[in-house]
Design a protein around this motif. Sequence first.
Motif, PDB file in Angstrom:
ATOM      1  N   PHE A 163       0.840  -1.198   0.000  1.00  0.00           N
ATOM      2  CA  PHE A 163       0.000   0.000   0.000  1.00  0.00           C
ATOM      3  C   PHE A 163       0.869   1.240   0.000  1.00  0.00           C
ATOM      4  N   PRO A 164       0.370   2.413  -0.372  1.00  0.00           N
ATOM      5  CA  PRO A 164      -0.870   2.637  -1.121  1.00  0.00           C
ATOM      6  C   PRO A 164      -0.673   2.278  -2.592  1.00  0.00           C
ATOM      7  N   ASN A 165      -1.699   1.841  -3.199  1.00  0.00           N
ATOM      8  CA  ASN A 165      -1.662   1.485  -4.610  1.00  0.00           C
ATOM      9  C   ASN A 165      -2.930   2.003  -5.264  1.00  0.00           C
ATOM     10  N   PRO A 166      -2.871   3.009  -6.098  1.00  0.00           N
ATOM     11  CA  PRO A 166      -1.744   3.676  -6.729  1.00  0.00           C
ATOM     12  C   PRO A 166      -0.933   4.507  -5.725  1.00  0.00           C
ATOM     13  N   SER A 167       0.348   4.694  -6.056  1.00  0.00           N
ATOM     14  CA  SER A 167       1.263   5.407  -5.172  1.00  0.00           C
ATOM     15  C   SER A 167       1.907   6.563  -5.928  1.00  0.00           C
ATOM     16  N   THR A 168       2.313   7.584  -5.173  1.00  0.00           N
ATOM     17  CA  THR A 168       3.001   8.722  -5.787  1.00  0.00           C
ATOM     18  C   THR A 168       4.466   8.807  -5.369  1.00  0.00           C
ATOM     19  N   ASP A 169       4.778   8.428  -4.120  1.00  0.00           N
ATOM     20  CA  ASP A 169       6.166   8.574  -3.687  1.00  0.00           C
ATOM     21  C   ASP A 169       6.724   7.365  -2.919  1.00  0.00           C
ATOM     22  N   VAL A 170       6.034   6.878  -1.901  1.00  0.00           N
ATOM     23  CA  VAL A 170       6.551   5.760  -1.102  1.00  0.00           C
ATOM     24  C   VAL A 170       5.539   4.614  -1.111  1.00  0.00           C
ATOM     25  N   LEU A 171       6.032   3.424  -1.391  1.00  0.00           N
ATOM     26  CA  LEU A 171       5.227   2.212  -1.403  1.00  0.00           C
ATOM     27  C   LEU A 171       5.658   1.383  -0.194  1.00  0.00           C
ATOM     28  N   THR A 172       4.709   0.881   0.585  1.00  0.00           N
ATOM     29  CA  THR A 172       5.028   0.130   1.799  1.00  0.00           C
ATOM     30  C   THR A 172       4.687  -1.342   1.602  1.00  0.00           C
TER      31      THR A 172
ATOM     32  N   ALA B 291      15.788  -3.202  -6.702  1.00  0.00           N
ATOM     33  CA  ALA B 291      15.758  -4.502  -6.034  1.00  0.00           C
ATOM     34  C   ALA B 291      16.414  -4.363  -4.661  1.00  0.00           C
ATOM     35  N   GLU B 292      15.957  -5.186  -3.740  1.00  0.00           N
ATOM     36  CA  GLU B 292      16.539  -5.226  -2.396  1.00  0.00           C
ATOM     37  C   GLU B 292      16.442  -6.648  -1.877  1.00  0.00           C
ATOM     38  N   GLN B 293      17.472  -7.071  -1.140  1.00  0.00           N
ATOM     39  CA  GLN B 293      17.496  -8.416  -0.582  1.00  0.00           C
ATOM     40  C   GLN B 293      17.229  -8.368   0.907  1.00  0.00           C
ATOM     41  N   ASN B 294      16.697  -9.461   1.410  1.00  0.00           N
ATOM     42  CA  ASN B 294      16.441  -9.663   2.836  1.00  0.00           C
ATOM     43  C   ASN B 294      15.649  -8.494   3.444  1.00  0.00           C
ATOM     44  N   ILE B 295      14.442  -8.301   2.946  1.00  0.00           N
ATOM     45  CA  ILE B 295      13.626  -7.185   3.409  1.00  0.00           C
ATOM     46  C   ILE B 295      13.022  -7.474   4.778  1.00  0.00           C
ATOM     47  N   GLN B 296      12.692  -6.424   5.490  1.00  0.00           N
ATOM     48  CA  GLN B 296      12.124  -6.518   6.832  1.00  0.00           C
ATOM     49  C   GLN B 296      10.608  -6.709   6.753  1.00  0.00           C
ATOM     50  N   ASP B 297       9.968  -6.889   7.919  1.00  0.00           N
ATOM     51  CA  ASP B 297       8.514  -7.060   7.970  1.00  0.00           C
ATOM     52  C   ASP B 297       7.776  -5.829   7.447  1.00  0.00           C
ATOM     53  N   GLU B 298       8.364  -4.653   7.613  1.00  0.00           N
ATOM     54  CA  GLU B 298       7.793  -3.440   7.009  1.00  0.00           C
ATOM     55  C   GLU B 298       8.918  -2.734   6.277  1.00  0.00           C
ATOM     56  N   THR B 299       8.761  -2.621   4.972  1.00  0.00           N
ATOM     57  CA  THR B 299       9.777  -2.022   4.118  1.00  0.00           C
ATOM     58  C   THR B 299       9.144  -0.917   3.301  1.00  0.00           C
ATOM     59  N   ASN B 300       9.782   0.251   3.288  1.00  0.00           N
ATOM     60  CA  ASN B 300       9.322   1.373   2.467  1.00  0.00           C
ATOM     61  C   ASN B 300      10.184   1.445   1.217  1.00  0.00           C
ATOM     62  N   ILE B 301       9.529   1.562   0.071  1.00  0.00           N
ATOM     63  CA  ILE B 301      10.216   1.630  -1.214  1.00  0.00           C
ATOM     64  C   ILE B 301       9.915   2.990  -1.828  1.00  0.00           C
ATOM     65  N   ASN B 302      10.968   3.767  -2.112  1.00  0.00           N
ATOM     66  CA  ASN B 302      10.799   5.082  -2.715  1.00  0.00           C
ATOM     67  C   ASN B 302      10.600   4.916  -4.220  1.00  0.00           C
ATOM     68  N   VAL B 303       9.422   5.303  -4.716  1.00  0.00           N
ATOM     69  CA  VAL B 303       9.117   5.213  -6.149  1.00  0.00           C
ATOM     70  C   VAL B 303       8.899   6.602  -6.752  1.00  0.00           C
ATOM     71  N   SER B 304       9.288   7.652  -6.014  1.00  0.00           N
ATOM     72  CA  SER B 304       9.024   9.020  -6.473  1.00  0.00           C
ATOM     73  C   SER B 304       9.769   9.366  -7.753  1.00  0.00           C
ATOM     74  N   THR B 305      10.905   8.717  -8.012  1.00  0.00           N
ATOM     75  CA  THR B 305      11.681   9.023  -9.223  1.00  0.00           C
ATOM     76  C   THR B 305      11.185   8.268 -10.452  1.00  0.00           C
ATOM     77  N   PHE B 306      10.287   7.310 -10.259  1.00  0.00           N
ATOM     78  CA  PHE B 306       9.763   6.543 -11.391  1.00  0.00           C
ATOM     79  C   PHE B 306       8.742   7.380 -12.152  1.00  0.00           C
ATOM     80  N   PRO B 307       8.723   7.282 -13.487  1.00  0.00           N
ATOM     81  CA  PRO B 307       7.656   7.957 -14.238  1.00  0.00           C
ATOM     82  C   PRO B 307       6.307   7.272 -14.005  1.00  0.00           C
ATOM     83  N   SER B 308       5.236   8.004 -14.230  1.00  0.00           N
ATOM     84  CA  SER B 308       3.890   7.440 -14.074  1.00  0.00           C
ATOM     85  C   SER B 308       3.699   6.300 -15.058  1.00  0.00           C
ATOM     86  N   ALA B 309       3.434   5.114 -14.520  1.00  0.00           N
ATOM     87  CA  ALA B 309       3.260   3.922 -15.362  1.00  0.00           C
ATOM     88  C   ALA B 309       2.803   2.767 -14.478  1.00  0.00           C
ATOM     89  N   ILE B 310       2.688   1.596 -15.078  1.00  0.00           N
ATOM     90  CA  ILE B 310       2.352   0.367 -14.357  1.00  0.00           C
ATOM     91  C   ILE B 310       3.626  -0.450 -14.209  1.00  0.00           C
TER      92      ILE B 310
END
Length: 163
Positions: free
Chosen positions: A90-99, A124-143
């Motif tokens: 979440f949140p999906n759709p997202s604008t900056d951080v995906l959890t 990509a990231e290895q060995n993620i924690q139970d709650e991981t935040n992924i920064n997607v703010s630099t990605f262009p709008s797409a699927i």
Amino acid sequence: MKTNKLLFFLTIVSYLGISSVFAQSSINASGGDILTGSNGSISYSVGQAVYTTNTGTTGSVAQGVQQPYEISEILSSIDYSELVKDLKIFPNPSTDVLTVNMYNTNDLQLDYQIVDINGKVLKAEQNIQDETNINVSTFPSAIYFLKITNQSKEVKTFKIIKK
């Protein structure tokens, strides 16, 4: 005689005018009403070709189209069944951080990959924690697709919409 000609002429004109009027139409495989109440109703159709999207400050609504969150689920081991129940994106759709939120009861070593529509791994990231935040703010709008894996075996794939 003059009245008959006038009446015949008006009949022909009105018939031609009415026969060329069309209402909204679409070719649907199925459809029906889900809910009807005093505030409105909800109906659906399968095979609807045209839709509109209304966007506001708090979100967007796509009329006429169902919006799925998840695209696939692959369970290659019984060990994943409990994890998959608790895996949330979440949140999906997202604008900056995906959890990515989960409860990893089996202490599996989980990794993630964000892949674009062409299959290119963007993050990509290895060995993620139970709650991981992924920064997607630099990605262009797409699927994009978020793949969660354990030792290169796919646990679950989500469709992510970046606004």
